[in-house]
Design a protein around this motif. Structure first.
Motif, mmCIF file in Angstrom:
data_model
loop_
_atom_site.group_PDB
_atom_site.id
_atom_site.type_symbol
_atom_site.label_atom_id
_atom_site.label_comp_id
_atom_site.label_asym_id
_atom_site.label_seq_id
_atom_site.Cartn_x
_atom_site.Cartn_y
_atom_site.Cartn_z
ATOM 1 N N ALA A 202 0.832 -1.208 0.000
ATOM 2 C CA ALA A 202 0.000 0.000 0.000
ATOM 3 C C ALA A 202 0.867 1.259 0.000
ATOM 4 O O ALA A 202 0.607 2.198 -0.759
ATOM 5 C CB ALA A 202 -0.943 -0.002 1.201
ATOM 6 N N LYS B 271 2.453 1.632 -3.391
ATOM 7 C CA LYS B 271 1.477 2.100 -4.386
ATOM 8 C C LYS B 271 1.237 3.600 -4.234
ATOM 9 O O LYS B 271 1.173 4.326 -5.233
ATOM 10 C CB LYS B 271 0.162 1.316 -4.227
ATOM 11 C CG LYS B 271 -0.871 1.643 -5.261
ATOM 12 C CD LYS B 271 -0.463 1.144 -6.634
ATOM 13 C CE LYS B 271 -1.627 1.287 -7.611
ATOM 14 N NZ LYS B 271 -1.413 0.532 -8.808
ATOM 15 N N ILE B 272 1.145 4.068 -2.988
ATOM 16 C CA ILE B 272 0.969 5.509 -2.751
ATOM 17 C C ILE B 272 2.166 6.282 -3.308
ATOM 18 O O ILE B 272 1.993 7.316 -3.964
ATOM 19 C CB ILE B 272 0.781 5.799 -1.250
ATOM 20 C CG1 ILE B 272 -0.566 5.247 -0.774
ATOM 21 C CG2 ILE B 272 0.871 7.308 -0.965
ATOM 22 C CD1 ILE B 272 -0.725 5.221 0.732
ATOM 23 N N THR C 122 4.222 5.365 -5.754
ATOM 24 C CA THR C 122 4.220 5.279 -7.211
ATOM 25 C C THR C 122 3.155 6.184 -7.822
ATOM 26 O O THR C 122 3.432 6.941 -8.762
ATOM 27 C CB THR C 122 3.986 3.818 -7.651
ATOM 28 O OG1 THR C 122 5.004 3.003 -7.065
ATOM 29 C CG2 THR C 122 4.014 3.667 -9.158
ATOM 30 N N VAL C 123 1.946 6.124 -7.299
ATOM 31 C CA VAL C 123 0.851 6.943 -7.829
ATOM 32 C C VAL C 123 1.132 8.424 -7.576
ATOM 33 O O VAL C 123 0.890 9.265 -8.441
ATOM 34 C CB VAL C 123 -0.503 6.506 -7.227
ATOM 35 C CG1 VAL C 123 -1.619 7.427 -7.658
ATOM 36 C CG2 VAL C 123 -0.823 5.075 -7.629
ATOM 37 N N SER D 19 -4.669 4.125 -5.157
ATOM 38 C CA SER D 19 -4.129 3.209 -4.149
ATOM 39 C C SER D 19 -5.216 2.629 -3.244
ATOM 40 O O SER D 19 -4.917 1.982 -2.253
ATOM 41 C CB SER D 19 -3.082 3.942 -3.298
ATOM 42 O OG SER D 19 -3.647 5.089 -2.701
ATOM 43 N N GLU E 207 -5.152 -1.322 -2.459
ATOM 44 C CA GLU E 207 -4.031 -1.679 -1.601
ATOM 45 C C GLU E 207 -4.230 -1.152 -0.181
ATOM 46 O O GLU E 207 -3.902 -1.833 0.786
ATOM 47 C CB GLU E 207 -2.718 -1.146 -2.198
ATOM 48 C CG GLU E 207 -2.287 -1.849 -3.460
ATOM 49 C CD GLU E 207 -3.009 -1.387 -4.730
ATOM 50 O OE1 GLU E 207 -3.843 -0.452 -4.670
ATOM 51 O OE2 GLU E 207 -2.735 -1.965 -5.790
ATOM 52 N N LEU E 208 -4.780 0.048 -0.065
ATOM 53 C CA LEU E 208 -5.040 0.615 1.263
ATOM 54 C C LEU E 208 -6.083 -0.192 2.022
ATOM 55 O O LEU E 208 -5.921 -0.462 3.214
ATOM 56 C CB LEU E 208 -5.508 2.074 1.145
ATOM 57 C CG LEU E 208 -4.436 3.088 0.821
ATOM 58 C CD1 LEU E 208 -5.070 4.448 0.514
ATOM 59 C CD2 LEU E 208 -3.463 3.219 1.973
#
Length: 114
Positions: free
Chosen positions: A27, A30-31, A33-34, A56, A59-60
């Motif tokens: 998670a 992903k945060i 990367t986004v 995200s 994933e979160l």
């Protein structure tokens, strides 16, 4: 002392990681990367915050669902838990740095940060 640009010899290893800690790491990765993608054109709160949250969200929610089990995982398997948490974050940072380096080589970067 190794030179800054000197390559480090690496080996590929497959490791076991703790599930819940890994979901938190995924998670966070992903945060990162986004967020990196969303901020490429500068910070625009109205666009970037929703993009990061929605990008995200899955994933979160996975991380939040298992978060109560993380402390127990760390007590039972500290190495696997730490690896599960850290590895996805390091992989995301490595990908972001690689992407920045490619952009720099292609002349897409206005200023070089050290």
């Amino acid at each position: 002392m190794a030179e800054k640009n000197e390559k480090v010899e690496t080996v590929k290893k497959e490791i076991n990681v703790a599930k819940e800690a890994n979901e938190i790491g995924v998670a966070i990765a992903k945060i990162l990367t986004v967020s990196n993608s969303a901020l490429e054109d500068g910070f625009q709160a109205g666009q970037d915050i929703p993009t990061v949250l929605m990008g995200s969200y899955k994933e979160l929610t996975d991380a939040i669902e298992g978060s109560e089990k993380v402390l127990a995982e760390f007590k039972k398997a500290p190495v696997e838990s730490a690896s599960g948490l850290v590895m996805p974050i390091l992989e995301a940072v490595q990908a972001i740095r690689k992407k920045a380096k490619v952009a720099e080589v292609q002349g897409n970067v206005v200023s070089k940060k050290k």
